[in-house]
Enzyme design. Structure first.
Site, PDB file in Angstrom:
ATOM      1  N   GLU A  29       0.821  -1.208   0.000  1.00 35.79           N
ATOM      2  CA  GLU A  29       0.000   0.000   0.000  1.00 35.79           C
ATOM      3  C   GLU A  29       0.857   1.261   0.000  1.00 35.79           C
ATOM      4  OE1 GLU A  29      -1.892   1.462   3.720  1.00 35.79           O
ATOM      5  OE2 GLU A  29      -1.472  -0.573   4.418  1.00 35.79           O
ATOM      6  N   ARG A  53      -2.119  10.864   7.327  1.00 35.73           N
ATOM      7  CA  ARG A  53      -2.060  10.220   6.015  1.00 35.73           C
ATOM      8  C   ARG A  53      -3.388  10.260   5.270  1.00 35.73           C
ATOM      9  NH1 ARG A  53      -0.291   4.439   6.832  1.00 35.73           N
ATOM     10  NH2 ARG A  53      -0.149   4.397   4.568  1.00 35.73           N
ATOM     11  N   ARG A  96      -5.580   5.708  -0.623  1.00 32.66           N
ATOM     12  CA  ARG A  96      -4.432   4.832  -0.826  1.00 32.66           C
ATOM     13  C   ARG A  96      -4.468   4.251  -2.234  1.00 32.66           C
ATOM     14  NH1 ARG A  96      -4.122   6.567   3.611  1.00 32.66           N
ATOM     15  NH2 ARG A  96      -3.577   5.551   5.566  1.00 32.66           N
ATOM     16  N   HIS A 154     -10.448   4.609   2.627  1.00 28.18           N
ATOM     17  CA  HIS A 154      -9.693   3.769   3.562  1.00 28.18           C
ATOM     18  C   HIS A 154     -10.130   2.318   3.540  1.00 28.18           C
ATOM     19  CE1 HIS A 154      -7.497   2.804   7.371  1.00 28.18           C
ATOM     20  NE2 HIS A 154      -6.648   3.625   6.788  1.00 28.18           N
TER      21      HIS A 154
END
Length: 93
Positions: free
Chosen positions: A49, A60, A64, A84
């Site tokens: 990831e 963050r 992703r 997420h």
């Protein structure tokens, strides 16, 4: 989802993946366990990831890119998640 349709930050992360970095976050490139089973089943260590920068986020964030394959710079498949790991969209050139 076409690469060109991704947010510009995700496109930048994808370019970094193919170049082998350097990555801005320490956890980038770490093994993604696919605990949610939202991606095709593969042996542990297949998926990695990478953080997609979220403007205005102090951490963050939730975005992703997860890529799988033997060579990180030449992945078999990459997926984008903006929530997420709840949903994934396969990235196509």
């Amino acid at each position: 989802m076409a690469l060109a349709q991704l947010p510009t930050e995700a496109q930048a992360t994808h370019r970094l993946i193919l170049a082998g970095g350097p990555f801005p976050y320490r956890k980038d490139g770490s093994v993604f366990g696919n605990r949610e089973r939202a991606l095709p089943s593969k042996p542990r260590g297949f998926y990695h990831e990478y953080t997609v920068r979220t403007p205005g986020s102090r951490d963050r964030g939730a975005k992703r890119i997860v890529c799988g394959g033997e060579l990180p710079t030449n992945p078999d498949a990459c997926f984008y998640t903006g929530d997420h790991y709840t949903t994934f969209q396969r990235i196509v050139p």
